[in-house]
Design a protein around this motif. Structure first.
Motif, PDB file in Angstrom:
ATOM      1  N   UNK A  86       0.821  -1.205   0.000  1.00 33.40           N
ATOM      2  CA  UNK A  86       0.000   0.000   0.000  1.00 33.40           C
ATOM      3  C   UNK A  86       0.856   1.256   0.000  1.00 33.40           C
ATOM      4  N   UNK A  87       0.252   2.354  -0.411  1.00 27.16           N
ATOM      5  CA  UNK A  87       0.863   3.669  -0.262  1.00 27.16           C
ATOM      6  C   UNK A  87      -0.197   4.729  -0.528  1.00 27.16           C
ATOM      7  N   UNK A  88       0.190   5.989  -0.271  1.00 29.00           N
ATOM      8  CA  UNK A  88      -0.672   7.151  -0.507  1.00 29.00           C
ATOM      9  C   UNK A  88      -0.015   8.036  -1.552  1.00 29.00           C
ATOM     10  N   UNK A  89      -0.814   8.530  -2.501  1.00 23.00           N
ATOM     11  CA  UNK A  89      -0.290   9.346  -3.600  1.00 23.00           C
ATOM     12  C   UNK A  89      -1.064  10.658  -3.657  1.00 23.00           C
ATOM     13  N   UNK A  90      -0.325  11.753  -3.646  1.00 22.54           N
ATOM     14  CA  UNK A  90      -0.943  13.078  -3.743  1.00 22.54           C
ATOM     15  C   UNK A  90      -0.658  13.682  -5.109  1.00 22.54           C
ATOM     16  N   UNK A  91      -1.664  14.301  -5.695  1.00 23.67           N
ATOM     17  CA  UNK A  91      -1.491  14.973  -6.973  1.00 23.67           C
ATOM     18  C   UNK A  91      -1.571  14.023  -8.144  1.00 23.67           C
ATOM     19  N   UNK A  92      -1.733  14.579  -9.332  1.00 23.21           N
ATOM     20  CA  UNK A  92      -1.874  13.777 -10.544  1.00 23.21           C
ATOM     21  C   UNK A  92      -0.536  13.367 -11.140  1.00 23.21           C
ATOM     22  N   UNK A  93       0.531  14.110 -10.830  1.00 24.98           N
ATOM     23  CA  UNK A  93       1.822  13.854 -11.465  1.00 24.98           C
ATOM     24  C   UNK A  93       2.326  12.445 -11.166  1.00 24.98           C
ATOM     25  N   UNK A  94       2.349  12.068  -9.891  1.00 24.85           N
ATOM     26  CA  UNK A  94       2.923  10.775  -9.518  1.00 24.85           C
ATOM     27  C   UNK A  94       2.017   9.601  -9.867  1.00 24.85           C
ATOM     28  N   UNK A  95       0.777   9.886 -10.223  1.00 26.21           N
ATOM     29  CA  UNK A  95      -0.093   8.793 -10.662  1.00 26.21           C
ATOM     30  C   UNK A  95       0.425   8.111 -11.920  1.00 26.21           C
ATOM     31  N   UNK A 136      -7.575  17.363   4.326  1.00 26.86           N
ATOM     32  CA  UNK A 136      -6.297  17.939   4.758  1.00 26.86           C
ATOM     33  C   UNK A 136      -6.184  19.374   4.251  1.00 26.86           C
ATOM     34  N   UNK A 137      -5.990  20.350   5.150  1.00 27.69           N
ATOM     35  CA  UNK A 137      -6.035  21.755   4.727  1.00 27.69           C
ATOM     36  C   UNK A 137      -4.705  22.302   4.213  1.00 27.69           C
ATOM     37  N   UNK A 138      -3.600  21.574   4.408  1.00 25.87           N
ATOM     38  CA  UNK A 138      -2.274  22.112   4.084  1.00 25.87           C
ATOM     39  C   UNK A 138      -1.454  21.120   3.278  1.00 25.87           C
ATOM     40  N   UNK A 139      -1.996  20.634   2.178  1.00 26.25           N
ATOM     41  CA  UNK A 139      -1.326  19.585   1.418  1.00 26.25           C
ATOM     42  C   UNK A 139      -0.117  20.131   0.664  1.00 26.25           C
ATOM     43  N   UNK A 140       1.007  19.473   0.840  1.00 27.28           N
ATOM     44  CA  UNK A 140       2.200  19.715   0.039  1.00 27.28           C
ATOM     45  C   UNK A 140       2.964  18.401  -0.025  1.00 27.28           C
ATOM     46  N   UNK A 141       4.120  18.380  -0.674  1.00 28.11           N
ATOM     47  CA  UNK A 141       4.825  17.115  -0.901  1.00 28.11           C
ATOM     48  C   UNK A 141       5.272  16.467   0.406  1.00 28.11           C
ATOM     49  N   UNK A 142       5.746  17.260   1.361  1.00 28.53           N
ATOM     50  CA  UNK A 142       6.188  16.702   2.644  1.00 28.53           C
ATOM     51  C   UNK A 142       5.000  16.182   3.439  1.00 28.53           C
TER      52      UNK A 142
END
Length: 326
Positions: free
Chosen positions: A6-15, A70-76
């Motif tokens: 499993x993992x979590x992916x944010x944003x469309x780029x890493x998809x 999540x109100x403060x999404x960024x890469x970290x």
């Protein structure tokens, strides 16, 4: 025994890595389950490739709109949220392995799950196979300015007072029942709140999600003394040696390394790519992946940026692709 990767992916780029990742797991470990959690919706251009994979390997699930509040999404923040990811379906598994999205898995002579169970037993952990990294805090002007950007003046002050930071690796294998007796709902809630508030730098003055995992485990009462320390960029890569306390192989090809053109790669990258484990992966890739009709069809559907990484990969290892990359 059942395992879920499993993992979590944010944003469309890493998809863009999803078809590659899921194909490789299905090819290497068709008996394993995969659950990928997305912050956004799944890209429409990836659906045909995933449907094609599903015709031969259907033990994967993609969940959308995870951590949507999540109100403060960024890469970290996104990388940190992996450690507080919880789904009730995890209770159905004996083991859970948190992975990176940009991996191409290759089956090894001893399967991945057995390696980590053996390592866990060897080091004497009741619930985790992983290893520690110890970062010496560099206090150069560049690093201070970088810390100011991410952690503000408080982060800089903490940085100047700190010499070393412990962190766990991001490839995290756990025995579900025992691990979540340590990492309780209260701990998950506490650290999720810290991440949501974008206060990760308040814990440790290092721009990484991995110290947060170390702190969570330590607070949960997991014996942190059993975990070996990574001594070099390749010390953890040997999949044939789970009796190394610092064991933590890639279990395949880390395609994130090919975001750098081979002509510009530094020694730390090339020493990994030339490791004997990678030589094994490349031989399997040459014999079993390149001739696979499904892979060859999928390749034509990969996003252009991912094709560029594959081109660099083929170039680095001088692989004959029989027209696949033309």
């Amino acid at each position: 025994m059942k395992i879920c990767l499993t993992t979590f992916v944010q944003g469309h780029l890493y998809q863009e890595y999803l078809p590659m990742l899921i194909y490789s797991i299905g090819k290497a470990y068709p008996e394993y389950d995969v659950k990928i959690f997305l912050h956004d919706t799944l890209r429409d251009d990836l659906r045909p490739a995933l449907d094609m994979i599903r015709s031969t390997y259907d033990r994967f699930e993609i969940r959308e709109h995870t951590f949507a509040d999540c109100p403060n999404m960024n890469s970290l923040v996104a990388r940190s949220l992996r450690w507080v990811l919880w789904d009730e379906s995890f209770r159905d598994y004996d083991y859970l392995y948190t992975i990176d999205i940009d991996m191409f898995y290759i089956r090894e002579p001893q399967e991945l799950m057995e390696q980590h169970i053996e390592h866990m037993n060897y080091i004497g952990s009741d619930c985790v196979s992983n290893f520690r990294r110890i970062n010496v805090i560099r206090k150069t002007p560049f690093e201070i300015m970088r810390m100011f950007k991410w952690g503000g003046i408080r982060g800089v002050i903490d940085m100047l007072k700190t010499d070393r930071v412990n962190r766990m690796s991001g490839l995290h294998f756990v025995k579900v029942k025992e691990y979540y007796e340590h990492i309780t709902p209260e701990i998950l809630h506490k650290y999720r709140s810290i991440i949501y508030a974008n206060k990760i730098m308040r814990l440790k003055p290092l721009i990484s999600c991995e110290p947060l995992l170390y702190d969570m485990m330590e607070e949960g009462g997991i014996d942190m003394s059993v975990f070996g320390v990574q001594s070099s960029v390749i010390s953890m890569l040997d999949f044939e040696n789970p009796h190394d306390r610092g064991f933590g192989p890639n279990h395949g090809i880390h395609f994130g390394l090919f975001r750098v053109d081979p002509a510009d790669m530094d020694k730390d990258i090339t020493i990994q790519l030339d490791h004997k484990a990678y030589q094994y992966y490349i031989e399997i890739f040459r014999k079993e992946i390149l001739p696979d009709p499904l892979f060859r069809k999928l390749y034509t559907m990969f996003p252009e940026k991912l094709k560029m990484y594959f081109h660099r990969f083929f170039q680095y290892y001088c692989l004959e692709t029989n027209g696949i990359a033309e």
